[in-house]
Design an enzyme around this catalytic site. Structure first.
Site, PDB file in Angstrom:
ATOM      1  CB  SER A   7       0.851  12.850 -34.573  1.00 39.60           C
ATOM      2  OG  SER A   7       0.800  12.628 -35.969  1.00 39.60           O
ATOM      3  CG  HIS A  32       5.033  11.671 -34.224  1.00 40.78           C
ATOM      4  ND1 HIS A  32       6.052  10.770 -33.960  1.00 40.78           N
ATOM      5  CD2 HIS A  32       4.238  11.066 -35.146  1.00 40.78           C
ATOM      6  CE1 HIS A  32       5.870   9.675 -34.677  1.00 40.78           C
ATOM      7  NE2 HIS A  32       4.778   9.823 -35.411  1.00 40.78           N
ATOM      8  CG  ASP A  34       3.007  10.576 -38.635  1.00 43.33           C
ATOM      9  OD1 ASP A  34       3.752   9.679 -38.216  1.00 43.33           O
ATOM     10  OD2 ASP A  34       2.067  11.062 -37.965  1.00 43.33           O
ATOM     11  CG  MET A  36       2.763   8.774 -44.199  1.00 44.38           C
ATOM     12  SD  MET A  36       1.010   8.422 -43.980  1.00 44.38           S
ATOM     13  CE  MET A  36       0.849   8.659 -42.207  1.00 44.38           C
ATOM     14  CG  HIS A  65       6.775   7.486 -37.878  1.00 41.78           C
ATOM     15  ND1 HIS A  65       5.464   7.221 -37.504  1.00 41.78           N
ATOM     16  CD2 HIS A  65       7.256   6.332 -38.381  1.00 41.78           C
ATOM     17  CE1 HIS A  65       5.168   5.969 -37.782  1.00 41.78           C
ATOM     18  NE2 HIS A  65       6.231   5.405 -38.337  1.00 41.78           N
ATOM     19  CG  MET A  67       5.329   5.492 -41.662  1.00 42.40           C
ATOM     20  SD  MET A  67       3.746   6.132 -41.092  1.00 42.40           S
ATOM     21  CE  MET A  67       4.237   7.803 -40.681  1.00 42.40           C
ATOM     22  CG  MET A 136       3.905   1.733 -36.326  1.00 47.37           C
ATOM     23  SD  MET A 136       3.591   3.494 -36.094  1.00 47.37           S
ATOM     24  CE  MET A 136       1.850   3.652 -36.544  1.00 47.37           C
ATOM     25  CG  ASP A 174       2.521   6.851 -34.186  1.00 47.31           C
ATOM     26  OD1 ASP A 174       1.425   7.436 -34.090  1.00 47.31           O
ATOM     27  OD2 ASP A 174       3.310   7.016 -35.143  1.00 47.31           O
TER      28      ASP A 174
HETATM   29  C1  DX5 Z   1      -0.097   6.803 -38.420  1.00 48.29           C
HETATM   30  C2  DX5 Z   1       0.882   7.796 -37.891  1.00 48.29           C
HETATM   31  C3  DX5 Z   1       0.508   8.405 -36.599  1.00 48.29           C
HETATM   32  C4  DX5 Z   1      -0.824   9.090 -36.561  1.00 48.29           C
HETATM   33  C5  DX5 Z   1      -1.475   8.667 -35.292  1.00 48.29           C
HETATM   34  O1  DX5 Z   1       0.456   6.132 -39.485  1.00 48.29           O
HETATM   35  O2  DX5 Z   1       2.169   7.215 -37.724  1.00 48.29           O
HETATM   36  O3  DX5 Z   1       1.529   9.242 -36.073  1.00 48.29           O
HETATM   37  O4  DX5 Z   1      -0.758  10.493 -36.590  1.00 48.29           O
HETATM   38  O5  DX5 Z   1      -2.746   9.151 -35.311  1.00 48.29           O
HETATM   39  P1  DX5 Z   1      -3.787   8.941 -34.150  1.00 48.29           P
HETATM   40  O6  DX5 Z   1      -3.188   9.468 -32.900  1.00 48.29           O
HETATM   41  O7  DX5 Z   1      -4.933   9.753 -34.646  1.00 48.29           O
HETATM   42  O8  DX5 Z   1      -4.101   7.470 -34.070  1.00 48.29           O
HETATM   43 ZN    ZN Z   2       3.736   8.423 -36.621  1.00 53.82          ZN
END
Ligand code: DX5
Ligand code: ZN
Length: 222
Positions: A7, A32, A34, A36, A65, A67, A136, A174
């Site tokens: 990620s 991956h 993210d 947001m 992903h 969010m 999650m 994740d």
């Molecule tokens: C959190 C993200 C994850 C994040 C996970 O909201 O969706 O993808 O990068 O991070 P780690 O592996 O550090 O918990």
């Molecule tokens: Zn994620």
């Protein structure tokens, strides 16, 4: 087959191409990403322009992903940018069936994401539509949080549902995937392992990706 999905949330954003290449050398097979929006989650990251640049920097599939609120409005833009897998949160999609159809219509592999407090049984009816279910195992928004233990029960429940329904979707986890949690995660039945902090946190993504993947495969008895 167990796969590691580095990620980039925990990577150095000024050197993304190098970071991704290092994670790939360490055994990462899907990247991956993210996304947001500062509304659905209390953090802001990136959008289609960064995905477009990443697309040119690696040949690995990009697992985006989302969010974000109103995900349907942005699905075409992520497809144009080169996303390969696209997942939307159950909690953010008012018409989840439509969102998943839209993702598939745009040529991407559809996924659905569940927050820690959302029960697996709620998505039973749409499971035939998804390529992957993302559990999650932290509350979304930030990297480096601790794994929530009851996520393991949710993975087991999904494995059971998959068998009962005769389906083949993949199970992705994740949040808090790290050396001390990964064996239990794969033993519960997850096969797509997202890891941010455990791969990029110490500045040695190749070495740390390799070690995490080895621990996962050992835990799974592969
Ligand atoms: C959190 C993200 C994850 C994040 C996970 O909201 O969706 O993808 O990068 O991070 P780690 O592996 O550090 O918990
Ligand atoms: Zn994620």
């Amino acid at each position: 087959m167990i796969e590691l999905l580095p990620s980039i949330l925990s990577a150095d954003f000024a050197h993304l191409a190098d970071e991704v290449a290092a994670a790939e050398r360490g055994g990462g097979t899907v990247i991956h990403v993210d996304v947001m929006d500062g509304h659905f989650v209390p953090n802001i990251t990136l959008g289609p322009p960064v995905v477009k640049s990443l697309r040119k920097a690696t040949r690995l599939p990009l697992d985006c992903h989302l969010m974000i609120e109103n995900p349907d409005e942005y699905i075409p833009a992520f497809a144009d940018a080169g996303a390969n897998w696209l997942s939307v949160h159950y909690e953010a999609s008012r018409h989840l069936h439509r969102s998943l159809e839209l993702i598939a219509h745009h040529g991407m592999k559809p996924g659905v994401v569940l927050n820690p407090a959302t029960r697996v049984n709620l998505i039973t009816d749409i499971l035939p539509m998804v390529h992957h279910v993302l559990i999650m195992s932290v509350n979304p928004g930030f990297g480096g949080q601790s794994f929530i233990p009851f996520s393991l029960d949710k993975i087991r429940r999904l494995v059971q549902l998959r068998q009962e329904l005769g389906l083949a979707f993949r199970i992705e986890v994740d949040g808090g995937v790290a050396h001390d949690t990964v064996a239990a995660i794969v033993q519960a039945g997850a096969d797509l392992l997202v890891a941010g902090n455990a791969v990029f946190g110490d500045g040695h993504p190749e070495r740390d990706a390799r070690a995490l993947l080895a621990a996962a495969r050992k835990g799974a008895g592969e």
